[in-house]
Motif scaffolding. Structure first.
Motif, short mmCIF file in Angstrom:
data_model
loop_
_atom_site.label_atom_id
_atom_site.label_comp_id
_atom_site.label_asym_id
_atom_site.label_seq_id
_atom_site.Cartn_x
_atom_site.Cartn_y
_atom_site.Cartn_z
N LEU A 106 0.81 -1.22 0.00
CA LEU A 106 0.00 0.00 0.00
C LEU A 106 0.85 1.27 0.00
O LEU A 106 0.34 2.36 0.20
CB LEU A 106 -0.98 0.02 1.17
N GLY A 107 2.14 1.11 -0.20
CA GLY A 107 3.04 2.26 -0.22
C GLY A 107 3.44 2.77 1.15
O GLY A 107 4.14 3.77 1.26
N PHE A 108 3.01 2.06 2.22
CA PHE A 108 3.37 2.55 3.55
C PHE A 108 3.49 1.48 4.63
O PHE A 108 3.65 1.80 5.80
CB PHE A 108 2.39 3.64 4.01
N VAL A 109 3.45 0.20 4.27
CA VAL A 109 3.59 -0.87 5.26
C VAL A 109 4.76 -1.77 4.85
O VAL A 109 4.71 -2.39 3.80
CB VAL A 109 2.30 -1.72 5.37
N VAL A 110 5.80 -1.82 5.68
CA VAL A 110 6.93 -2.69 5.40
C VAL A 110 6.78 -3.98 6.18
O VAL A 110 5.99 -4.07 7.12
CB VAL A 110 8.28 -2.02 5.74
N TYR A 128 11.55 4.20 2.89
CA TYR A 128 12.18 5.07 3.88
C TYR A 128 11.14 5.87 4.68
O TYR A 128 11.27 6.05 5.88
CB TYR A 128 13.17 6.04 3.22
N ARG A 129 10.10 6.32 4.01
CA ARG A 129 9.08 7.16 4.66
C ARG A 129 8.12 6.38 5.57
O ARG A 129 7.40 6.98 6.36
CB ARG A 129 8.24 7.87 3.61
N THR A 130 8.11 5.09 5.48
CA THR A 130 7.13 4.29 6.20
C THR A 130 7.17 4.52 7.70
O THR A 130 8.23 4.45 8.31
CB THR A 130 7.35 2.80 5.89
#
Length: 166
Positions: free
Chosen positions: A56-60, A94-96
């Motif tokens: 989702l572009g934000f969960v690692v 990196y932003r996650t």
């Protein structure tokens, strides 16, 4: 896997979980597709890989930090296409802060279900930061399609601390 990605076989992918919390065994073939496929194949591979390492572009996931050095290797390899997409994926990684935000909202001392996830985010940021020389090289490229995403990632690295607070 050829001259690129030699270290991929040294990672125990089957023991790691991706961002969807599934076994990470699909990651090495996608890295190979990006490294050795044409531009269209690489673009699709990056898109699929993004779903596995930064859902989702934000969960690692647990496997994301292990994947980052290979993403950096691919971004720095002259023959690999789609460097902008690789750099954008690295910036998303990196932003996650999903797990950090959740842990803070849940109050980590009271609820421990988020115990492992925040360190994954920190490990990802440390891994991306380790590739700064590669990113700086791309930021000075003569190709604007590489230069701008690399500069954007460097700005993000300068603005977002590697160790978010919970």
């Amino acid at each position: 896997m050829g001259s690129l990605l030699k270290g991929v076989s040294g990672v125990r992918w089957g023991e790691l979980r991706d961002a969807r919390q599934l076994p990470a065994g699909d990651i090495p073939p996608l890295l190979s597709r990006i490294a050795y496929g044409g531009e269209d194949t690489a673009r699709l591979g990056i898109d699929e890989l993004g779903d596995l390492v930064c859902a989702l572009g934000f969960v690692v996931g647990e496997a994301t930090a292990s994947t980052v050095p290979f993403l950096l290797e691919l971004a720095g390899a002259p023959q690999v296409p789609c460097k902008a997409e690789l750099l954008e994926l690295l910036e998303s990684i990196y932003r996650t802060e999903q797990w950090h935000s959740s842990a803070a909202a849940a109050g980590v001392p009271k609820r421990t279900s988020f115990h492992e996830q925040p360190p994954w985010e920190i490990a990802c940021r440390v891994a991306v930061r380790a590739g700064r020389p590669i990113i700086e090289g791309l930021a000075s490229s003569v190709r604007p399609e590489e230069t701008e995403p690399a500069r954007k990632l460097l700005r993000t690295m300068d603005e977002v601390p590697p160790f978010p607070k919970i």
